[in-house]
Write a protein that holds these residues in place. Structure first.
Motif, PDB file in Angstrom:
ATOM      1  N   UNK A  25       0.811  -1.225   0.000  1.00 14.11           N
ATOM      2  CA  UNK A  25       0.000   0.000   0.000  1.00 14.11           C
ATOM      3  C   UNK A  25       0.839   1.268   0.000  1.00 14.11           C
ATOM      4  N   UNK A  26       2.140   1.140   0.231  1.00 12.53           N
ATOM      5  CA  UNK A  26       2.992   2.337   0.338  1.00 12.53           C
ATOM      6  C   UNK A  26       3.711   2.605  -0.969  1.00 12.53           C
ATOM      7  N   UNK A  27       4.094   3.872  -1.203  1.00 14.42           N
ATOM      8  CA  UNK A  27       4.950   4.135  -2.367  1.00 14.42           C
ATOM      9  C   UNK A  27       6.254   3.354  -2.213  1.00 14.42           C
ATOM     10  N   UNK A  28       6.831   2.919  -3.326  1.00 17.64           N
ATOM     11  CA  UNK A  28       8.072   2.126  -3.240  1.00 17.64           C
ATOM     12  C   UNK A  28       9.261   3.031  -2.937  1.00 17.64           C
ATOM     13  N   UNK A  29       9.942   2.716  -1.880  1.00 12.42           N
ATOM     14  CA  UNK A  29      11.178   3.395  -1.542  1.00 12.42           C
ATOM     15  C   UNK A  29      12.167   2.331  -1.064  1.00 12.42           C
ATOM     16  N   UNK A  30      13.433   2.544  -1.325  1.00 15.85           N
ATOM     17  CA  UNK A  30      14.478   1.628  -0.838  1.00 15.85           C
ATOM     18  C   UNK A  30      15.399   2.450   0.040  1.00 15.85           C
ATOM     19  N   UNK A 370     -12.560   9.820   2.992  1.00 16.91           N
ATOM     20  CA  UNK A 370     -12.069   9.362   1.695  1.00 16.91           C
ATOM     21  C   UNK A 370     -10.664   8.786   1.916  1.00 16.91           C
ATOM     22  N   UNK A 371     -10.635   7.502   2.271  1.00 14.18           N
ATOM     23  CA  UNK A 371      -9.362   6.883   2.646  1.00 14.18           C
ATOM     24  C   UNK A 371      -8.428   6.769   1.434  1.00 14.18           C
ATOM     25  N   UNK A 372      -9.024   6.560   0.273  1.00 10.95           N
ATOM     26  CA  UNK A 372      -8.179   6.392  -0.926  1.00 10.95           C
ATOM     27  C   UNK A 372      -7.503   7.700  -1.324  1.00 10.95           C
ATOM     28  N   UNK A 373      -8.256   8.792  -1.202  1.00 12.42           N
ATOM     29  CA  UNK A 373      -7.667  10.081  -1.571  1.00 12.42           C
ATOM     30  C   UNK A 373      -6.495  10.395  -0.639  1.00 12.42           C
ATOM     31  N   UNK A 374      -6.670  10.086   0.645  1.00 21.54           N
ATOM     32  CA  UNK A 374      -5.571  10.348   1.573  1.00 21.54           C
ATOM     33  C   UNK A 374      -4.358   9.468   1.224  1.00 21.54           C
ATOM     34  N   UNK A 375      -4.631   8.190   0.927  1.00 18.48           N
ATOM     35  CA  UNK A 375      -3.522   7.280   0.599  1.00 18.48           C
ATOM     36  C   UNK A 375      -2.729   7.831  -0.599  1.00 18.48           C
ATOM     37  N   UNK A 376      -3.442   8.393  -1.567  1.00 17.29           N
ATOM     38  CA  UNK A 376      -2.747   8.958  -2.742  1.00 17.29           C
ATOM     39  C   UNK A 376      -1.892  10.158  -2.334  1.00 17.29           C
ATOM     40  N   UNK A 377      -2.424  10.959  -1.407  1.00 21.46           N
ATOM     41  CA  UNK A 377      -1.657  12.128  -0.950  1.00 21.46           C
ATOM     42  C   UNK A 377      -0.315  11.727  -0.351  1.00 21.46           C
ATOM     43  N   UNK A 378      -0.303  10.552   0.314  1.00 22.21           N
ATOM     44  CA  UNK A 378       0.940  10.171   0.999  1.00 22.21           C
ATOM     45  C   UNK A 378       2.069   9.898  -0.001  1.00 22.21           C
ATOM     46  N   UNK A 379       1.694   9.534  -1.240  1.00 21.59           N
ATOM     47  CA  UNK A 379       2.741   9.384  -2.268  1.00 21.59           C
ATOM     48  C   UNK A 379       3.324  10.758  -2.590  1.00 21.59           C
ATOM     49  N   UNK A 386       8.468  13.443   3.169  1.00 20.59           N
ATOM     50  CA  UNK A 386       7.726  13.080   4.388  1.00 20.59           C
ATOM     51  C   UNK A 386       7.256  11.639   4.247  1.00 20.59           C
ATOM     52  N   UNK A 387       7.640  10.801   5.197  1.00 20.08           N
ATOM     53  CA  UNK A 387       7.322   9.375   5.111  1.00 20.08           C
ATOM     54  C   UNK A 387       6.249   9.045   6.143  1.00 20.08           C
ATOM     55  N   UNK A 388       5.025   8.804   5.654  1.00 17.63           N
ATOM     56  CA  UNK A 388       3.918   8.436   6.548  1.00 17.63           C
ATOM     57  C   UNK A 388       3.132   7.283   5.936  1.00 17.63           C
ATOM     58  N   UNK A 389       2.334   6.629   6.757  1.00 16.56           N
ATOM     59  CA  UNK A 389       1.576   5.467   6.299  1.00 16.56           C
ATOM     60  C   UNK A 389       0.406   5.898   5.424  1.00 16.56           C
ATOM     61  N   UNK A 390       0.160   5.132   4.371  1.00 13.59           N
ATOM     62  CA  UNK A 390      -0.963   5.411   3.477  1.00 13.59           C
ATOM     63  C   UNK A 390      -2.306   5.251   4.175  1.00 13.59           C
ATOM     64  N   UNK A 391      -2.321   4.468   5.279  1.00 10.02           N
ATOM     65  CA  UNK A 391      -3.631   4.226   5.910  1.00 10.02           C
ATOM     66  C   UNK A 391      -3.999   5.297   6.926  1.00 10.02           C
ATOM     67  N   UNK A 392      -3.181   6.353   7.036  1.00  8.32           N
ATOM     68  CA  UNK A 392      -3.613   7.523   7.799  1.00  8.32           C
ATOM     69  C   UNK A 392      -2.992   7.709   9.162  1.00  8.32           C
ATOM     70  N   UNK A 393      -2.385   6.640   9.711  1.00  6.11           N
ATOM     71  CA  UNK A 393      -1.832   6.783  11.063  1.00  6.11           C
ATOM     72  C   UNK A 393      -0.475   7.487  11.015  1.00  6.11           C
ATOM     73  N   UNK A 394      -0.244   8.386  11.957  1.00  3.61           N
ATOM     74  CA  UNK A 394       1.063   9.028  12.152  1.00  3.61           C
ATOM     75  C   UNK A 394       1.581   8.592  13.520  1.00  3.61           C
ATOM     76  N   UNK A 395       2.815   8.090  13.555  1.00  3.07           N
ATOM     77  CA  UNK A 395       3.429   7.684  14.821  1.00  3.07           C
ATOM     78  C   UNK A 395       4.489   8.707  15.228  1.00  3.07           C
ATOM     79  N   UNK A 396       4.437   9.140  16.480  1.00  9.06           N
ATOM     80  CA  UNK A 396       5.444  10.071  16.997  1.00  9.06           C
ATOM     81  C   UNK A 396       6.443   9.272  17.838  1.00  9.06           C
ATOM     82  N   UNK A 397       7.723   9.630  17.710  1.00 17.25           N
ATOM     83  CA  UNK A 397       8.768   8.911  18.453  1.00 17.25           C
ATOM     84  C   UNK A 397       9.425   9.834  19.469  1.00 17.25           C
TER      85      UNK A 397
END
Ligand SMILES: Cc1ncc(COP(=O)(O)O)c(C=O)c1O
Length: 420
Positions: A25-30, A370-379, A386-397
């Motif tokens: 579900x995420x954009x491809x990054x290595x 609109x979960x799909x629109x958000x997932x597209x935004x994450x790309x 900015x690296x975040x999950x396509x499913x909407x959750x942001x984790x703080x460390x």
């Protein structure tokens, strides 16, 4: 070698080019490396990371204390098929940190420790049925993976036998009436209730006031085991996890992710009374790699860091600021961003109806986003570093700084500006 070349190589030898279906579900990054709250990819691009490997990098990438402890442990032989002092120390630190639990068994993944918890609950009650809440995730095994959109009991994967799901009772989250009805309908049949105390896998939906207390009392009255799946909330909401955060004590709880600073470790914890069933051997819980030398070292080091320098106030401040700033950006750009959850893990979605500002309190409420629109935004966010999950959750460390939040806000600002 560039991302494109790595992608071609990956797709030849790894199905879909990824090692976990969640990553499809995420954009491809290595990525070549990470440090603190930043990641770098093979093209030399830097990212501020609010995905944190789906949660485990709670101390940031490459925390020096955890890295040093694991490196020292690796040199000692790794797996003995026997007990070792580091394992006992890790368990002691764990029990001390969590507060309510008396004993712990370490595992490798949250999925398998959830499985052990369900088995133990069935063994001690002699019952089969288990209650869960629509939207929660308890691992990918045949007996737990459900496609809630297709109704119950719908398997979420080809090859998954439907009858593996036959003992589940699925009810809406934050709905005490339906929960009580289910207990009335199946008297003396329910072994356990399992839940994510904050439903991080579906919209990061917090338990409403009094709900967890109600679940606790219902389980106690019915003789059912209350299992908190703290794989995300454990050590993230506080040393005592969601149990401490909400002031509700489960009978068993499962941990993973933040527990070991990024090292693969999970845990099943509970009262000595329940956990002793594993100790007598009546209930089987096994695993070659359980409490390996490195795993024990990683747990001990992580818990030492979290105990000596608790990051929770800092994380709360950071997450609160970010939630506020993102909401403001949405308003400024006429984008109906809806942000909810807790500062340490929150959800960003896009409302289908711009006037809809009501919090989402159960899985069905996610249909208002609109979960799909958000997932597209994450790309697009990834393109802005900015690296975040396509499913909407942001984790703080614990490693995030004001500069990281600034970078994230700048990236989101640029993307929303380009779309509005
Ligand atoms: C609440 C919850 N339980 C269980 C699991 C499964 O853990 P693992 O991926 O380590 O098997 C996850 C994973 O995301 C989770 O979020």
């Amino acid at each position: 070698m560039s991302t494109e070349v790595w992608q071609q190589r990956a797709e030849r030898v790894i199905p879909g080019g990824v090692s976990s279906n969640v990553r499809l579900l995420s954009p491809r990054r290595f990525f070549t490396h990470g440090s603190g709250a930043r990641l770098w990819d093979v093209d030399g691009r830097a990212y501020v990371d609010y995905l944190l490997g789906q949660g485990p990098a709670f101390l940031g990438h490459g925390h020096p204390v955890v890295t040093a402890a694991v490196a020292e442990a690796v040199a000692k032989g790794m797996v003995y098929g026997a007990q070792h002092p580091l394992e006992v120390e890790a368990a002691e630190r764990f029990v001390e940190a969590v507060g309510w639990a008396e004993q712990v068994r370490f595992g490798v993944s949250g999925t398998e420790s959830d499985h052990a918890a369900l088995r133990l609950a069935r063994a001690v009650t002699g019952r089969r049925r288990v209650v869960r809440f629509a939207g929660t995730y308890h691992g990918w095994l045949d007996s737990v993976l459900i496609d809630y959109q297709r109704g119950w009991p719908a398997p979420a994967s080809a090859g998954q036998p439907t009858d593996a799901l036959a003992d589940w009772l699925v009810v809406p989250y934050n709905d005490p009436t339906t929960l009580a009805d289910v207990f009335d309908r199946y008297p003396d049949q329910i072994a356990a209730v399992i839940l994510e105390p904050v439903m991080c896998n579906a919209g990061v939906i917090p338990a409403e006031d009094g709900f967890l207390q109600f679940v606790r009392e219902t389980c106690t009255t019915a003789g059912a085991v209350l299992i908190f799946d703290e794989v995300i909330t454990g050590f993230r909401l506080g040393l005592g996890g969601a149990a401490e955060y909400y002031g509700v004590t489960p009978d068993l709880a499962v941990y993973g992710k933040a527990l070991a600073g990024g090292w693969p470790v999970s845990a099943l914890a509970g009262s000595a009374d329940l956990m002793s069933e594993l100790g007598t051997g009546r209930v089987n819980h096994s695993g070659t790699f359980n409490a390996s030398v490195m795993a024990a070292a990683a747990v001990s080091a992580t818990l030492q860091v979290l105990t000596e320098d608790p990051p929770y106030a800092r994380i709360s401040e950071h997450g609160t600021r970010l939630m506020r700033d993102l909401a403001e950006l949405g308003d400024n750009h006429g984008f109906p961003l809806r942000i909810q959850g807790v500062p340490a893990a929150f959800h960003v979605g896009i409302a289908l109806d711009p006037d809809d500002t009501k919090p989402i309190t159960d899985y069905d409420g996610l249909a208002r986003l609109d979960l799909q629109q958000y997932a597209k935004l994450t790309a697009d966010f990834a393109e802005q570093g900015l690296w975040v999950a396509g499913r909407g959750v942001w984790y703080v460390s614990a490693a995030h700084t004001d500069a990281d939040a600034d970078a994230a806000v700048t990236a989101v600002d640029a993307v929303l500006r380009s779309k509005s």
